[in-house]
Design a protein around this motif. Structure first.
Motif, mmCIF file in Angstrom:
data_model
loop_
_atom_site.group_PDB
_atom_site.id
_atom_site.type_symbol
_atom_site.label_atom_id
_atom_site.label_comp_id
_atom_site.label_asym_id
_atom_site.label_seq_id
_atom_site.Cartn_x
_atom_site.Cartn_y
_atom_site.Cartn_z
ATOM 1 N N GLY A 134 9.787 8.974 -2.649
ATOM 2 C CA GLY A 134 9.295 8.397 -3.593
ATOM 3 C C GLY A 134 9.021 6.646 -2.936
ATOM 4 N N ALA A 135 8.008 6.156 -4.151
ATOM 5 C CA ALA A 135 8.446 4.508 -3.620
ATOM 6 C C ALA A 135 9.619 3.717 -3.912
ATOM 7 C CB ALA A 135 6.805 4.353 -4.971
ATOM 8 N N VAL A 136 9.951 3.780 -4.487
ATOM 9 C CA VAL A 136 11.591 3.754 -3.959
ATOM 10 C C VAL A 136 12.482 3.700 -2.786
ATOM 11 C CG1 VAL A 136 13.527 2.791 -5.121
ATOM 12 C CG2 VAL A 136 11.610 2.663 -6.419
ATOM 13 N N GLU A 137 12.430 4.813 -2.634
ATOM 14 C CA GLU A 137 13.245 5.657 -1.414
ATOM 15 C C GLU A 137 12.329 4.739 -0.390
ATOM 16 O OE1 GLU A 137 14.853 9.030 0.817
ATOM 17 O OE2 GLU A 137 13.460 9.373 -0.858
ATOM 18 N N ALA A 138 11.673 5.208 -0.361
ATOM 19 C CA ALA A 138 10.029 4.424 1.301
ATOM 20 C C ALA A 138 9.986 3.370 1.499
ATOM 21 C CB ALA A 138 8.430 4.838 0.820
ATOM 22 N N VAL A 139 9.930 2.542 0.304
ATOM 23 C CA VAL A 139 10.326 0.744 0.277
ATOM 24 C C VAL A 139 11.813 0.597 1.248
ATOM 25 C CG1 VAL A 139 10.508 -1.490 -0.510
ATOM 26 C CG2 VAL A 139 8.317 -0.248 -1.366
ATOM 27 N N SER A 140 12.555 1.203 0.646
ATOM 28 C CA SER A 140 14.528 1.209 0.533
ATOM 29 C C SER A 140 14.247 1.042 2.528
ATOM 30 C CB SER A 140 14.986 1.987 0.274
ATOM 31 O OG SER A 140 15.110 1.635 -1.420
ATOM 32 N N ALA A 141 13.719 2.310 2.875
ATOM 33 C CA ALA A 141 13.621 2.622 4.276
ATOM 34 C C ALA A 141 12.772 1.441 5.240
ATOM 35 C CB ALA A 141 13.066 4.307 3.910
ATOM 36 N N ALA A 142 12.093 1.086 4.509
ATOM 37 C CA ALA A 142 11.062 0.131 5.081
ATOM 38 C C ALA A 142 11.877 -0.758 5.170
ATOM 39 C CB ALA A 142 9.512 -0.387 4.417
ATOM 40 N N LEU A 143 12.648 -1.331 4.592
ATOM 41 C CA LEU A 143 13.079 -2.509 4.865
ATOM 42 C C LEU A 143 14.812 -2.400 5.954
ATOM 43 C CD1 LEU A 143 13.838 -3.259 0.692
ATOM 44 C CD2 LEU A 143 12.630 -4.952 2.801
ATOM 45 N N ASP A 186 1.162 -1.886 -0.283
ATOM 46 C CA ASP A 186 0.002 0.250 0.355
ATOM 47 C C ASP A 186 0.421 0.767 0.160
ATOM 48 O OD1 ASP A 186 -2.386 1.132 0.071
ATOM 49 O OD2 ASP A 186 -2.891 1.780 2.389
ATOM 50 N N LEU A 187 0.834 1.660 -1.079
ATOM 51 C CA LEU A 187 1.395 3.536 -1.176
ATOM 52 C C LEU A 187 0.785 4.205 -0.807
ATOM 53 C CD1 LEU A 187 3.518 1.926 -4.425
ATOM 54 C CD2 LEU A 187 4.003 2.369 -1.391
ATOM 55 N N HIS A 188 0.932 5.557 0.138
ATOM 56 C CA HIS A 188 0.260 6.711 0.017
ATOM 57 C C HIS A 188 0.742 7.377 0.247
ATOM 58 C CE1 HIS A 188 -3.251 4.676 0.879
ATOM 59 N NE2 HIS A 188 -3.732 4.002 1.508
ATOM 60 N N ARG A 189 0.308 8.708 -1.064
ATOM 61 C CA ARG A 189 1.569 9.990 -0.836
ATOM 62 C C ARG A 189 0.916 11.082 0.257
ATOM 63 N NH1 ARG A 189 5.005 12.476 -3.617
ATOM 64 N NH2 ARG A 189 5.648 10.956 -5.260
ATOM 65 N N ASP A 190 1.393 12.105 0.499
ATOM 66 C CA ASP A 190 0.933 13.112 1.027
ATOM 67 C C ASP A 190 1.922 14.494 1.294
ATOM 68 O OD1 ASP A 190 3.240 13.010 2.853
ATOM 69 O OD2 ASP A 190 1.947 11.731 4.696
ATOM 70 N N ASP A 191 1.582 15.613 1.877
ATOM 71 C CA ASP A 191 2.497 16.554 1.503
ATOM 72 C C ASP A 191 3.995 16.440 2.001
ATOM 73 O OD1 ASP A 191 0.417 17.655 0.754
ATOM 74 O OD2 ASP A 191 0.042 18.635 2.314
ATOM 75 N N GLU A 192 4.714 14.927 2.442
ATOM 76 C CA GLU A 192 5.850 15.342 2.919
ATOM 77 C C GLU A 192 6.581 13.545 1.970
ATOM 78 O OE1 GLU A 192 5.218 14.642 6.691
ATOM 79 O OE2 GLU A 192 4.673 16.734 7.391
ATOM 80 N N GLY A 193 5.774 13.214 1.125
ATOM 81 C CA GLY A 193 6.223 12.258 0.110
ATOM 82 C C GLY A 193 5.048 10.304 0.357
ATOM 83 N N VAL A 194 5.516 9.785 0.410
ATOM 84 C CA VAL A 194 4.848 8.752 0.591
ATOM 85 C C VAL A 194 5.401 7.995 1.312
ATOM 86 C CG1 VAL A 194 5.063 6.226 -0.685
ATOM 87 C CG2 VAL A 194 5.799 8.429 -2.258
ATOM 88 N N ASN A 195 4.207 7.262 2.045
ATOM 89 C CA ASN A 195 4.182 6.061 3.236
ATOM 90 C C ASN A 195 4.463 4.680 2.528
ATOM 91 O OD1 ASN A 195 4.488 7.890 5.421
ATOM 92 N ND2 ASN A 195 2.188 8.784 4.732
ATOM 93 N N ALA A 196 4.829 3.873 2.856
ATOM 94 C CA ALA A 196 4.734 2.423 1.631
ATOM 95 C C ALA A 196 4.692 1.395 2.944
ATOM 96 C CB ALA A 196 6.229 1.924 1.607
ATOM 97 N N VAL A 197 3.801 0.961 3.318
ATOM 98 C CA VAL A 197 3.399 -0.790 3.311
ATOM 99 C C VAL A 197 2.886 -1.995 3.513
ATOM 100 C CG1 VAL A 197 1.932 -1.520 5.986
ATOM 101 C CG2 VAL A 197 2.195 0.443 5.188
ATOM 102 N N VAL A 198 4.091 -2.425 3.291
ATOM 103 C CA VAL A 198 4.272 -3.589 2.280
ATOM 104 C C VAL A 198 4.304 -4.522 3.189
ATOM 105 C CG1 VAL A 198 6.339 -5.171 0.860
ATOM 106 C CG2 VAL A 198 6.007 -2.420 0.936
ATOM 107 N N SER A 199 3.574 -6.422 2.406
ATOM 108 C CA SER A 199 3.460 -7.483 3.292
ATOM 109 C C SER A 199 4.509 -8.557 2.276
ATOM 110 C CB SER A 199 2.276 -8.139 3.618
ATOM 111 O OG SER A 199 2.151 -8.859 4.086
#
Length: 193
Positions: free
Chosen positions: A134-143, A105-118
């Motif tokens: 962006g999406a790639v940076e959000a997933v990288s941060a999650a990892l 699930d990717l959601h964009r807000d004023d500060e960027g993208v939030n990613a929740v990955v299962s």
């Protein structure tokens, strides 16, 4: 490959590694391409493009051709198109169960993208959460958060393998994780996944 790309029909034949035009022998260029331990990135890339409509970015051509060369050296002789494709699938497209994507699930807000990955086993998935520009940076941060690693994306390329909105696309990524290089690819209609 480069020589053929620049050549126009009717020009005199000047193609590297092919001193004679295959048409003069009643053959086609495609029939005389051979891949062995001496083949470069162009020959390997040509076979993937010709037979599977897979175009690789230059950095992945270089990396993958080394894998094909090692396979040719190990097994001796030439490598056929099916073997090249199997090597590509095994090395870049297959995913271990622990890394299988269950949902995202990717959601964009004023500060960027939030990613929740299962990811992982369906019975015991791992939920990753991250934020980035962006999406790639959000997933990288999650990892990075889940596994306590430092991850840097070195290259990311994505392109359609056909025309239209239903066409498959290929996404290729190269990352460094705590100093170790890793590359992967995704082949699907939805390369976000």
């Amino acid at each position: 490959r480069k020589c053929l790309a620049r050549r126009t029909e009717g020009e005199s034949w000047h193609v590297a590694y092919l001193p004679i035009d295959p048409h003069d022998l009643g053959r086609r260029y495609e029939e005389v391409v051979r891949i062995n331990s001496q083949s470069g990135k162009g020959g390997v890339a040509y076979v993937l493009e010709r037979d599977y409509n897979i175009s690789l970015p230059r950095w992945l051509q270089i990396e993958f051709s080394k894998l094909v060369q090692r396979e040719a050296e190990t097994n001796g002789g030439e490598i056929d198109s099916l073997t090249i494709h199997r090597l590509f699938e095994d090395r870049y497209l297959k995913v271990a169960q622990a890394w299988e994507l269950r949902s995202y699930d990717l959601h964009r807000d004023d500060e960027g993208v939030n990613a929740v990955v299962s990811i992982g086993a369906e019975s015991d998935p791992i939920i990753l959460k991250g934020h980035g520009l962006g999406a790639v940076e959000a997933v990288s941060a999650a990892l990075e958060a889940e596994y306590g690693v430092t991850l840097a994306v070195e290259a990311y390329d994505e392109f359609a393998l056909g025309e239209g909105t239903n066409a498959n696309a290929l996404a290729c990524i190269r990352v460094t994780v705590d100093g170790h290089h890793c590359s992967a690819a995704a082949l699907a209609e939805d390369t976000t996944s």
